[in-house]
Design an enzyme around this catalytic site. Structure first.
Site, PDB file in Angstrom:
ATOM      1  N   SER A  21       0.801  -1.230   0.000  1.00 15.01           N
ATOM      2  CA  SER A  21       0.000   0.000   0.000  1.00 15.01           C
ATOM      3  C   SER A  21       0.838   1.287   0.000  1.00 15.01           C
ATOM      4  CB  SER A  21      -0.987  -0.012   1.168  1.00 15.01           C
ATOM      5  OG  SER A  21      -1.955  -1.001   0.933  1.00 15.01           O
ATOM      6  N   THR A  66      -6.044  -3.703   7.612  1.00 19.77           N
ATOM      7  CA  THR A  66      -5.847  -5.041   7.060  1.00 19.77           C
ATOM      8  C   THR A  66      -5.947  -6.083   8.167  1.00 19.77           C
ATOM      9  OG1 THR A  66      -4.476  -6.374   5.578  1.00 19.77           O
ATOM     10  CG2 THR A  66      -3.287  -4.980   7.139  1.00 19.77           C
ATOM     11  N   LYS A  70     -10.165  -6.149  10.123  1.00 19.31           N
ATOM     12  CA  LYS A  70     -11.170  -5.603   9.209  1.00 19.31           C
ATOM     13  C   LYS A  70     -12.599  -5.608   9.783  1.00 19.31           C
ATOM     14  CE  LYS A  70      -8.848  -6.323   4.804  1.00 19.31           C
ATOM     15  NZ  LYS A  70      -8.993  -6.729   3.410  1.00 19.31           N
ATOM     16  N   GLY A 132     -14.331 -17.937   2.774  1.00 18.44           N
ATOM     17  CA  GLY A 132     -13.717 -17.115   3.817  1.00 18.44           C
ATOM     18  C   GLY A 132     -14.081 -15.648   3.616  1.00 18.44           C
ATOM     19  N   GLY A 249      -4.811 -11.443  -9.305  1.00 12.95           N
ATOM     20  CA  GLY A 249      -5.541 -10.420  -8.544  1.00 12.95           C
ATOM     21  C   GLY A 249      -4.822  -9.102  -8.318  1.00 12.95           C
TER      22      GLY A 249
HETATM   23  P1  ATR Z   1      -9.543 -14.895   3.480  1.00 14.88           P
HETATM   24  O1  ATR Z   1      -9.869 -13.757   4.384  1.00 14.88           O
HETATM   25  O2  ATR Z   1      -8.305 -14.697   2.639  1.00 14.88           O
HETATM   26  O3  ATR Z   1     -10.700 -15.317   2.660  1.00 14.88           O
HETATM   27  P2  ATR Z   1     -10.023 -17.110   5.279  1.00 14.88           P
HETATM   28  O4  ATR Z   1     -11.231 -16.381   5.780  1.00 14.88           O
HETATM   29  O5  ATR Z   1      -9.113 -17.764   6.239  1.00 14.88           O
HETATM   30  O6  ATR Z   1      -9.106 -16.111   4.435  1.00 14.88           O
HETATM   31  O7  ATR Z   1     -10.518 -18.183   4.185  1.00 14.88           O
HETATM   32  C1  ATR Z   1      -9.657 -19.071   3.554  1.00 14.88           C
HETATM   33  C2  ATR Z   1     -10.418 -19.842   2.491  1.00 14.88           C
HETATM   34  O8  ATR Z   1      -9.501 -20.732   1.837  1.00 14.88           O
HETATM   35  C3  ATR Z   1     -11.531 -20.737   3.044  1.00 14.88           C
HETATM   36  O9  ATR Z   1     -12.550 -20.854   2.075  1.00 14.88           O
HETATM   37  C4  ATR Z   1     -10.810 -22.073   3.240  1.00 14.88           C
HETATM   38  O10 ATR Z   1     -11.650 -23.203   3.263  1.00 14.88           O
HETATM   39  P3  ATR Z   1     -12.315 -23.705   4.653  1.00 14.88           P
HETATM   40  O11 ATR Z   1     -13.436 -22.747   4.928  1.00 14.88           O
HETATM   41  O12 ATR Z   1     -12.791 -25.079   4.359  1.00 14.88           O
HETATM   42  O13 ATR Z   1     -11.218 -23.640   5.685  1.00 14.88           O
HETATM   43  C5  ATR Z   1      -9.947 -22.086   2.008  1.00 14.88           C
HETATM   44  N1  ATR Z   1      -8.780 -22.979   2.155  1.00 14.88           N
HETATM   45  C6  ATR Z   1      -7.625 -22.711   2.800  1.00 14.88           C
HETATM   46  N2  ATR Z   1      -6.775 -23.752   2.705  1.00 14.88           N
HETATM   47  C7  ATR Z   1      -7.418 -24.706   1.963  1.00 14.88           C
HETATM   48  C8  ATR Z   1      -7.062 -26.012   1.487  1.00 14.88           C
HETATM   49  N3  ATR Z   1      -5.866 -26.546   1.744  1.00 14.88           N
HETATM   50  N4  ATR Z   1      -7.975 -26.666   0.742  1.00 14.88           N
HETATM   51  C9  ATR Z   1      -9.175 -26.150   0.463  1.00 14.88           C
HETATM   52  N5  ATR Z   1      -9.563 -24.918   0.871  1.00 14.88           N
HETATM   53  C10 ATR Z   1      -8.699 -24.204   1.614  1.00 14.88           C
END
Ligand code: ATR
Length: 289
Positions: A21, A66, A70, A132, A249
């Protein structure tokens, strides 16, 4: 040059050490000849309220927020933008009477990124990978922009169900369909826009990919990965190998910053200038020096 008139903006979070940023905002300030400086503020757990009050007392013009603050920061604000309220996450604070007003520029940032790549949401059928924080905001974006259907696939199906219910109810549209990730073969036999909103494949785990099966990628005409490092994620490579277009992204990162800058300074950043900032970001992140 920093002098007695310099205005300050900054980022609160923990950690903030890897943020891009400052590069975005200080470049914009330079290009626009604004007397403004943007700095990172590492804020310890439990100190968010103090940080926001302190920023106001110090006449700070604007603040980005961040991970992991948030949602938590919302308690410390005097006003909330309607969209940010719905999303339940704030990444930008704009100085107002008596404190700060909370906005979410991640979502409009993604929208501007999609538009700039020529990707439309209206009337599309979308596969959204993840449930997430990031996926939740994307689901709202899709609902607001009249996407026909969103299949939200997540490893934890329960979480997808909860997020889908919430977005459907708050947006007043029954357009988000939750699914377990492992059930991807049950998706209708057609081509989709797919938005990858999980953390799988993020640097340094660049070989990881959310779904390995190549037949899944034949259902994708356009793939958008919210991840921007590496430049070509495994997800993007698989989309391309099946004949689809794929994007990372970085433009979302760019535009969430540009929209915050526009809110703080009541200006509109011309597209040409946005691209100058983008090129600097690319050079910095992908080491194109
Ligand atoms: P963010 O704020 O970046 O969205 P988050 O809220 O921690 O971070 O969400 C991470 C996302 O990545 C979730 O959808 C998570 O799936 P789960 O809800 O089942 O945990 C997904 N994710 C992370 N590691 C994963 C993995 N190894 N396989 C499948 N999905 C994964």
């Amino acid at each position: 040059m920093i002098d007695g008139h310099t205005r300050t903006c900054g980022l609160i979070g923990n950690p903030v050490e890897h943020t891009m940023s400052p590069l975005i905002h200080n470049t914009l300030a330079g290009l626009l000849s604004h007397n403004l400086v943007y700095v990172p503020f590492h804020v310890e757990e439990g100190k968010v309220q103090q940080a926001v009050e302190g920023a106001y007392a110090l006449n700070v013009l604007g603040v980005n927020v961040t991970v992991p603050y948030k949602s938590q920061v919302m308690e410390s604000l005097v006003e909330m933008d309607e969209l940010a309220q719905k999303i339940g996450a704030v990444n930008t604070l704009v100085r107002c009477n008596g404190g700060f007003k909370g906005y979410n520029t991640d979502m409009p940032g993604l929208y501007r990124a999609l538009v700039s790549e020529g990707i439309e949401l209206e009337d599309q059928e979308v596969i959204l990978l993840g449930a997430g924080g990031a996926a939740r905001a994307v689901a709202f974006l899709c609902a607001v922009h009249q996407v026909k259907k969103v299949y939200m696939l997540n490893r934890s199906a329960d979480k997808a169900k909860l997020v889908a219910e919430e977005v459907n109810s708050k947006s007043g549209r029954e357009c988000i369909y939750p699914m377990a990730l492992e059930d991807y073969q049950a998706l209708p036999d057609q081509k989709f826009l797919a938005i990858q909103a999980t953390s799988v494949g993020l640097y340094p785990n660049i070989e990881d990919v959310i779904i390995q099966d190549r037949s899944f990628y034949e259902k994708i005409h356009t793939g958008y990965d919210l991840i921007y490092k590496p430049r070509d994620t495994s997800f993007m490579k698989l989309v391309r190998q099946s004949g689809g277009k794929a994007y990372h992204g970085l433009k979302m990162l760019l535009y969430q910053g540009i929209i915050a800058y526009e809110l703080w300074n009541e200006v509109s950043v011309p597209e040409k200038m946005a691209m100058q900032v983008y090129e600097r970001l690319e050079r910095e992140i992908y080491n194109e020096k």
